[in-house]
Design a protein around this motif. Sequence first.
Motif, mmCIF file in Angstrom:
data_model
loop_
_atom_site.group_PDB
_atom_site.id
_atom_site.type_symbol
_atom_site.label_atom_id
_atom_site.label_comp_id
_atom_site.label_asym_id
_atom_site.label_seq_id
_atom_site.Cartn_x
_atom_site.Cartn_y
_atom_site.Cartn_z
ATOM 1 N N THR A 112 0.851 -1.184 0.000
ATOM 2 C CA THR A 112 0.000 0.000 0.000
ATOM 3 C C THR A 112 0.887 1.235 0.000
ATOM 4 N N PRO A 113 0.329 2.416 -0.251
ATOM 5 C CA PRO A 113 1.144 3.635 -0.182
ATOM 6 C C PRO A 113 1.838 3.807 1.163
ATOM 7 N N VAL A 114 1.155 3.442 2.253
ATOM 8 C CA VAL A 114 1.765 3.572 3.578
ATOM 9 C C VAL A 114 2.940 2.613 3.726
ATOM 10 N N VAL A 115 2.785 1.394 3.216
ATOM 11 C CA VAL A 115 3.888 0.431 3.282
ATOM 12 C C VAL A 115 5.085 0.931 2.480
ATOM 13 N N ARG A 116 4.833 1.485 1.304
ATOM 14 C CA ARG A 116 5.941 2.022 0.499
ATOM 15 C C ARG A 116 6.645 3.154 1.228
ATOM 16 N N PRO B 99 -4.885 7.178 15.509
ATOM 17 C CA PRO B 99 -5.695 6.810 14.342
ATOM 18 C C PRO B 99 -5.115 7.282 13.016
ATOM 19 N N ASN B 100 -4.102 8.156 13.039
ATOM 20 C CA ASN B 100 -3.537 8.706 11.805
ATOM 21 C C ASN B 100 -2.526 7.720 11.238
ATOM 22 N N GLU B 101 -2.969 6.939 10.260
ATOM 23 C CA GLU B 101 -2.126 5.861 9.740
ATOM 24 C C GLU B 101 -0.871 6.394 9.063
ATOM 25 N N MET B 102 -0.981 7.491 8.327
ATOM 26 C CA MET B 102 0.182 8.033 7.644
ATOM 27 C C MET B 102 1.212 8.552 8.640
ATOM 28 N N ALA B 103 0.756 9.279 9.657
ATOM 29 C CA ALA B 103 1.675 9.766 10.694
ATOM 30 C C ALA B 103 2.328 8.601 11.416
ATOM 31 N N ARG B 104 1.545 7.553 11.661
ATOM 32 C CA ARG B 104 2.086 6.376 12.339
ATOM 33 C C ARG B 104 3.186 5.728 11.506
#
Length: 253
Positions: free
Chosen positions: A105-109, A186-191
Amino acid sequence: MTQITEPAQPSPRASGMEPSAPPAPESLRLAGPRSRAEQLAAAIDQRIHDQGLQPGDPVGTLQSLRDESGYARSTVSEAVRLLRERGILEIRPGRSGGLFVAEPTPVVRLRHTLLTVHEQPSTVLDAIELRDHLEELIDVGAARCRTAADVDDLRALVADMEAAGDWDAFMRANWALHSRIAQITPNEMARAVYTGTLGYLSSTASSRFDSDDPAAAAYRAERHRVHAQLVEAIADGDVDAVVKAVRAHNTTH
């Protein structure tokens, strides 16, 4: 080709024991110790990268990883769990199933980019600055979303910091606490950015004090106090107290 690990001789299965600490590839070694599952997860991730495996490519099975690494079933399962949570592996059931490279996913990348930042001309000071700027966002998010189970976990990790017998154990508990707080926000991108930065900092960490340095105990006690205050502010859901605790945390590295 990156090797995962090889069991020490004699074979640990002959004695019924897991190897104490099989060496990870040189590029995966940290200044401070990591758990066996974390070492194995990092080695598998490195193998995927080194071999250029693509989404859908097979990585092996739980049994093949256990046979190759010499680790116990529980350790291999935990390593695979870590990689699944990070979006690196997927498990497919059935006769033709096994472990496969997951579609990122974009977050994983983004996390992968951050975890390989040591290959770029970034510095530890850059990572600390980034982490400090994110700390308030992460911790305030945790304060707003924490559950009773989350609070129990955080308090247990603070207790681990207090009980740590040496600097490495203290820092492992410190990284584990911050990672657990990040899981709550809850902020997945910040996490993703925050945990990626933590991964870089933990991989470049070195002992701040010699074991016989009299300042070490005082410093650890102060850092424990700061983290305990942060956790209690999160537990109370008190945003103002969290902001105050973050400021104290960021000014007493």
